[in-house]
Design a protein around this motif. Structure first.
Motif: not given
Length: 479
Positions: A137-166
């Motif tokens: 899902l990290y990659a799928l969310i940020a798949y359209l990397r040239n869009r303004n919100n895509a990378v931001e959304s992917g990073m937000k999901y990545l960081v929060l998902a990592a914390v939740s995994s802990a």
């Protein structure tokens, strides 16, 4: 592993092999169309494999898995949702500059992770399935990397998902320290023999953080609207259906294994989370002008409703939850299917103003959206009404009066923003709109047929729910 156990795992093996097959197709420089068709055929092969092995169920594959009717039911929902997402993905990605071929590898891997959760009976398989799902899902969310919100959304999901995994791992460690096992059944047996279950309650309470994040429950919901908006529309549909079905399925299995209702503290925590999710989700959705964010906040409320069926911990609650997930998944897939059809190369059709007067330009899509929002609102003759009725019935049977009361009141609040979207569809036509796409008519026709079938399914489930309920009950009895 004997022959029967291998056969029981065949659908999941085919699902893993499908991702490898897509890699080979990409290596041979196959076109997007070829990969799309091959992916659809491989998903059909997974369905056939499930049908082939159903008479051999249940089969235990110790210590990690048990392939039974429960797992087959939720895996079927996941594969159905993935096939719909795959169909919508073609028309969404075909005209975009990013190469869409690798997208299907990630889609199959994420589906494999979600499907693994439905048959998990061990913390290790639970964690592996969850991480395969999350990393994809990290990659799928940020798949359209040239869009303004895509990378931001992917990073937000990545960081929060990592914390939740802990949090998830720490909770598992506490339960392991209390019980000496990571198998669901042995954990349950150990708790029965133990005079104290303080560490178990603490451990599961900490695990609730990870579960709450994956299901976007309050107060772990802050990522939902941003990720729903920033992700490509088919990926948003995938998160809202496949991802959450898998997580909720493993939560149900674990709760049944350890007889969770016998722990008042844990049930009280889930009751508070359910009521908070229903209230906050509906209130945040009231003023939304972005339809993807609106669906994100709406999903918070709907999984709050779903927890009301989870709380009793009995067969009626599981049946109600399964039916609700079925109805909700069909509805969400249809909504995001329409969004995918209307989206352009540069922008998703997410602003509500785009839908103003849609009836005068796209009457079929307007009909689909209208029925979907009526179903989400719980209007009679739709699947959403029956689904909410079953959840209310399961809550009333166990005297869960406060969560039931909150469900009724917040459902009334939800009527406002659902009907506001419907009124926008039939308003005077607006000059704001989306440009027509230049794709092969076959894929457009296929997409429209899929959307119409989903709309009719919502009617069928709302008028004749008995057949679906009987089917769910038959699957759940294969344990």
């Amino acid at each position: 592993m004997n022959e029967l156990q291998f056969e029981a795992l065949l659908p999941f093996i085919v699902l893993a092999a499908a991702s490898m097959a897509v890699i080979l197709l990409i290596a041979f420089r196959m076109s997007h169309t070829v990969i799309q068709v091959a992916a659809f055929l491989m998903a059909c092969l997974v369905i056939f494999a499930m049908w082939y092995v159903k008479d051999t169920l249940p089969q235990s594959v110790p210590p990690l898995f048990v392939v039974d009717g429960f797992g087959a039911l939720f895996t079927g929902m996941i594969i159905f949702s993935m096939m719909a997402v795959g169909l919508f993905s073609y028309i969404y990605f075909e005209e975009r500059e990013e190469n869409p071929k690798e997208y299907y590898i990630l889609l199959f891997l994420a589906t494999l992770g979600a499907a693994t959760l439905t048959i998990s009976t061990h913390f290790i398989s639970l964690f592996i399935g969850l991480e395969v799902l999350s990393v994809s899902l990290y990659a799928l969310i940020a798949y359209l990397r040239n869009r303004n919100n895509a990378v931001e959304s992917g990073m937000k999901y990545l960081v929060l998902a990592a914390v939740s995994s802990a949090f998830l791992l720490f909770g598992m460690a506490l339960i392991y320290m209390e019980t000496g096992s990571m198998e669901f059944e042995r954990i349950a047996q150990s708790i029965k023999e133990s005079s104290s279950s303080v560490l178990f309650s603490m451990g599961f309470g900490i695990m609730v953080v990870a579960i709450g994040f994956k299901l976007a429950l309050v107060p772990f919901h802050l990522w939902a609207a941003d990720v729903y908006q920033g992700a490509p529309s088919p990926v948003t549909a995938f998160i809202a259906t496949v991802s959450k079905i898998g997580v909720f399925a493993v939560l149900l299995r674990f709760a049944q294994s350890v007889n969770l209702p016998q722990y008042p503290l844990v049930i009280s925590i889930f009751s508070v989370i359910a009521m908070a999710s229903m209230i906050v989700g509906n209130l945040l959705a009231l003023r939304q002008q972005n339809i993807k964010r609106l669906m994100g906040y709406s999903s918070i409320a709907h999984f709050g409703y779903l927890l009301v069926a989870f709380l009793p911990g009995n067969a009626a609650g599981v049946e109600a939850a399964a039916f609700y997930l079925l109805a909700y998944s069909i509805t969400l897939l249809a909504v995001f299917g329409v969004i995918s059809v209307l989206s352009t190369r540069m922008k998703d059709a997410e602003d509500l103003v785009i839908y103003k007067g849609l009836f005068h330009k796209q009457p079929i899509l307007t009909a689909v959206l209208s029925i979907c929002f009526l179903s989400l609102a719980g209007i009679p003759l739709t699947a959403g009404f029956i689904a909410k009725f079953f959840i209310l019935a399961s809550g009333v049977q166990q005297n869960l009066w406060l969560p039931v009361l909150v469900l009724v009141i917040t459902s009334v609040i939800g009527l406002y923003y659902y009907l506001r979207v419907i009124s926008t569809l039939f308003a005077a036509s607006s000059s704001t709109g989306t440009t027509a796409k230049t794709l092969h008519p076959f894929f457009y026709i296929s997409t429209y047929i899929a959307l119409i079938v989903m709309m009719l399914l919502l009617f069928w489930l709302g008028i004749f729910p008995g057949r679906a309920v009987e089917g769910i009950r038959e699957f759940l009895l294969i344990r």
